[in-house]
Design an enzyme around this catalytic site. Structure first.
Site, mmCIF file in Angstrom:
data_model
loop_
_atom_site.group_PDB
_atom_site.id
_atom_site.type_symbol
_atom_site.label_atom_id
_atom_site.label_comp_id
_atom_site.label_asym_id
_atom_site.label_seq_id
_atom_site.Cartn_x
_atom_site.Cartn_y
_atom_site.Cartn_z
ATOM 1 N N MET A 26 8.317 3.481 -11.601
ATOM 2 C CA MET A 26 8.857 3.773 -12.930
ATOM 3 C C MET A 26 8.690 5.257 -13.248
ATOM 4 O O MET A 26 8.828 5.669 -14.406
ATOM 5 C CB MET A 26 8.166 2.907 -13.983
ATOM 6 C CG MET A 26 8.406 1.415 -13.742
ATOM 7 S SD MET A 26 8.210 0.387 -15.202
ATOM 8 C CE MET A 26 6.500 0.668 -15.617
ATOM 9 N N HIS A 33 1.361 6.841 -6.400
ATOM 10 C CA HIS A 33 2.749 6.708 -5.925
ATOM 11 C C HIS A 33 2.948 7.496 -4.629
ATOM 12 O O HIS A 33 3.583 7.019 -3.689
ATOM 13 C CB HIS A 33 3.727 7.280 -6.959
ATOM 14 C CG HIS A 33 3.709 6.603 -8.293
ATOM 15 N ND1 HIS A 33 3.278 7.248 -9.433
ATOM 16 C CD2 HIS A 33 4.081 5.367 -8.685
ATOM 17 C CE1 HIS A 33 3.401 6.430 -10.469
ATOM 18 N NE2 HIS A 33 3.878 5.279 -10.047
ATOM 19 N N SER A 181 -2.855 5.936 -13.025
ATOM 20 C CA SER A 181 -1.785 5.202 -13.697
ATOM 21 C C SER A 181 -1.015 6.181 -14.569
ATOM 22 O O SER A 181 -1.607 7.086 -15.170
ATOM 23 C CB SER A 181 -2.386 4.106 -14.593
ATOM 24 O OG SER A 181 -1.407 3.614 -15.489
#
Ligand code: AMP
Length: 277
Positions: A26, A33, A181
């Site tokens: 996202m 990531h 996060s």
């Protein structure tokens, strides 16, 4: 690096590539990531990423509109990692007028994140199914950070005979244990200082388990006690569950345990877990 916004364009670009590893995201990328991207490239030769803040996996009172976004920075980071293809569709490209199908795993909605976030996994499974069908990657890479998501995606791929291999990679953490996060960017400095309580709670329980404690209640209690010592932390759930069924354990057996929790720090909802085998 090709940056592509349409399904048709993506299919055309993908056709020129052989083995391909896909990392669905996202956006608002961090080291978690990027570690998935590196693994995808290492194992498949070529890596693709998708950046799509999927509205259907957010509840009506959740943070869809204010979810952090920085596409330019994300593209720079992906380019530096040697990514071949980035898929950045608009919402209307993924859900055009008349869209009417959903992938539903009813069991997922009964426990943990599924129970706390109605329809969340319906949104996740549907969008991941679409991304896998659009990109047709050899492998797709997911983080252990979202433990229930990995269970849901694996089950969907198995049940629907999807040809992509699902790979799950370890959670990347900050030096003090906080799981990376995109939502950490919401934390004030005071909340950020409180947030490592999640990892401390998990390690307290995994330490007990390593010392021979098998009772699920004792493990959940250990996590709750650590969180109770952090005034800014408000636990939503603490769990010691079977790693496959995600049902709460009376006693940890040979399959080990998924220790997981969801905690509000201020308005920010954080999740984390440890898989203890
Ligand atoms: P998101 O952008 O939050 O939807 O995450 C995209 C993918 O990256 C998902 O498979 C996540 O589980 C994974 N991910 C997010 N945070 C981390 C992390 N700290 N370590 C490893 N993987 C992560």
């Amino acid at each position: 690096m090709d940056v592509i916004t349409t399904v048709e364009g993506l299919r055309a670009a993908r056709a020129g590539l052989g083995q391909l590893g896909l990392v669905p995201t996202m956006g608002y990328l961090h080291e978690g990531h990027l570690s998935l991207v590196r693994q995808a490239r290492r194992e498949c030769g070529a890596a693709a990423a998708s950046i799509f803040v999927n509205p259907t996996q957010f509840g009506p009172s959740e943070d869809f509109t204010r979810y952090p976004r920085d596409l330019e920075r994300d593209l720079r980071l992906l380019e530096a990692e040697g990514v071949a293809l980035v898929f950045v569709p608009e919402v209307a490209e993924m859900y055009p007028e008349g869209f009417g199908t959903a992938v539903v795993l009813p069991a997922a909605d009964e426990v943990l994140e599924g129970a706390a976030r109605p329809d969340h996994f319906r949104g996740v499974a549907t969008v991941v199914c679409k991304l896998l069908n659009i990109v047709q990657p050899t492998r797709a890479y997911f983080g252990q950070k979202d433990a229930q998501q990995t269970v849901v995606v694996r089950q969907m791929v198995r049940d629907l005979n999807m040809p992509t291999q699902i790979v799950v990679a370890p959670t990347v953490r900050e030096a003090d244990g906080l799981a990376m996060s995109s939502r950490n960017s919401y934390l004030t400095p005071e909340q950020r200082a409180a947030a490592p309580a999640l990892y401390r709670a998990l390690t307290a329980a995994s330490g007990l388990l390593a010392d021979g404690e098998r009772r699920g209640d004792a493990l959940r209690q250990a996590m709750a006690e650590v969180l109770a010592g952090e005034p800014l932390a408000r636990p939503e759930y603490v769990s010691a569950a079977d790693p496959l069924t995600l049902r709460e354990l009376d006693a940890v057996g040979p399959r080990g345990a998924l220790l997981s929790l969801a905690v509000r720090v201020g308005q920010v909802r954080l999740i984390d877990n440890l898989l203890v085998e």
